[in-house]
Design an enzyme around this catalytic site. Structure first.
Site, mmCIF file in Angstrom:
data_model
loop_
_atom_site.group_PDB
_atom_site.id
_atom_site.type_symbol
_atom_site.label_atom_id
_atom_site.label_comp_id
_atom_site.label_asym_id
_atom_site.label_seq_id
_atom_site.Cartn_x
_atom_site.Cartn_y
_atom_site.Cartn_z
ATOM 1 N N CYS A 52 0.819 -1.214 0.000
ATOM 2 C CA CYS A 52 0.000 0.000 0.000
ATOM 3 C C CYS A 52 0.853 1.264 0.000
ATOM 4 C CB CYS A 52 -0.901 -0.023 1.228
ATOM 5 S SG CYS A 52 -1.822 1.493 1.505
ATOM 6 N N TYR A 183 -5.431 6.197 -9.066
ATOM 7 C CA TYR A 183 -6.584 5.381 -8.682
ATOM 8 C C TYR A 183 -7.828 5.798 -9.447
ATOM 9 C CZ TYR A 183 -4.081 3.060 -4.945
ATOM 10 O OH TYR A 183 -3.194 2.280 -4.244
#
Length: 341
Positions: A52, A183
């Site tokens: 992440c 994203y």
């Protein structure tokens, strides 16, 4: 990154447009304990995934500041299941400090029926087993400014007061167009939405290229929080964002300035020695079934380039300012060989 595997905090990538929600648990751990959580060595545990980018900020900051003794760290499996981030890398599939199998257990101890997913980074209060915060935006700033009494001798100032305004401005632009922009492109469900997000990513990268052409770091002449936040996206760019998220106008390795800047940081102690490309690739390609339904993890790109000379030192600058580099990575926290160049 939440239960969908794609983000920190709550997400809405199944809606018309991707939208990242604010962290639900935004308590702060501070020197004066004003939120009820005082800085205290050994009391808290940082839970991260090396996959992440949002959690990687905290991993880098913790190492640069020398907080390993004060703030222990748990590393989750890069692959989640429907019960959230798992501690399957540990003996018995349980975190040895918290005694839990899933990060969701710490969330449930704090609040039942909480909105949103289970995200990392997360800080858990060890005595109670409760989640303290999952506020990935504030967490690293507090590590730099509220935990100073526990910093190692020679720790760098990652958020120098004199540069706050400029750092904040740069970080806001990087967040909107780059950190979150990849994203928005990757989880877009319409052509126009995707094209707008992708164009925004590369427009900002081109502006950052111009900024970094004659200066070694984003703000001032030392590494700051702004560099950490840009690095965690750049280091994932060619491995996952270029192909998996369709941010493919060009590769990072095709931009001489940004590629050299990213290599400079990667080769700086505290940055590249925290990066696990194996975790990164397996997470993105195996968890995002809506984008990559086969779950096939690509063999490339070749990682050897990360260790090649960058020549950025010719621009001057001192990565740690008046401080010193962190010491060697602790054996228990070394990235396995499969994840390194």
């Amino acid at each position: 990154m939440s239960g969908d595997g794609g983000t920190a905090g709550n997400t809405g990538y199944g809606r018309k447009a991707f939208k990242r929600s604010k962290s639900h648990f935004a308590d702060r751990i501070t020197a004066d304990g004003r939120d009820g959580w005082p800085v205290e060595a050994g009391r808290y545990r940082l839970v991260v995934s090396r996959a992440c980018p949002w959690a990687s900020r905290a991993v880098i900051s913790r190492r640069l500041l020398g907080l390993e003794d004060a703030l222990s760290m748990a590393i989750t499996d890069p692959i989640q299941d429907d019960r959230s981030w798992r501690f399957t890398l540990d003996p018995g599939d349980r975190d040895p400090v918290l005694g839990i199998r899933f990060l969701s257990e710490a969330y449930d101890r704090r609040e039942s029926g909480y909105p949103g997913g289970v995200s990392v980074p997360a800080v858990v209060d060890v005595p109670s087993g409760q989640l303290v915060t999952n506020d990935y935006q504030q967490l690293t700033l507090d590590l730099a400014t509220e935990w100073t009494a526990l910093h190692r001798p020679g720790a760098p100032d990652l958020y120098p007061h004199a540069w706050h305004d400029e750092i904040d401005e740069v970080m806001a632009d990087v967040y909107e167009d780059v950190n979150n922009g990849v994203y928005r492109a990757g989880f877009a469900t319409g052509q126009e939405e995707y094209e707008a997000a992708c164009a925004g990513v590369f427009r900002r990268l081109e502006l950052l290229t111009a900024r970094l052409e004659r200066r070694r770091y984003l703000v001032g002449d030392t590494v700051t929080e702004a560099d950490i936040r840009l690095f965690t996206t750049l280091v994932r760019f060619d491995a996952v964002y270029h192909g998996h998220f369709k941010c493919n106008r060009w590769k990072l390795a095709e931009n001489p300035v940004l590629w050299a800047y990213a290599r400079d940081l990667f080769q700086t102690p505290g940055f590249g020695d925290t990066v696990d490309f194996d975790h990164i690739k397996r997470h993105y390609y195996q968890v995002h079934a809506g984008i990559n339904p086969t779950g096939i993890v690509p063999l490339g790109p070749d990682l050897a380039g990360w260790l090649t000379p960058h020549h950025r030192q010719e621009l001057g600058g001192r990565p740690f300012g008046d401080g010193t580099p962190p010491g060697p990575v602790r054996p228990a926290e070394e990235v396995p060989a499969a994840g390194r160049p």
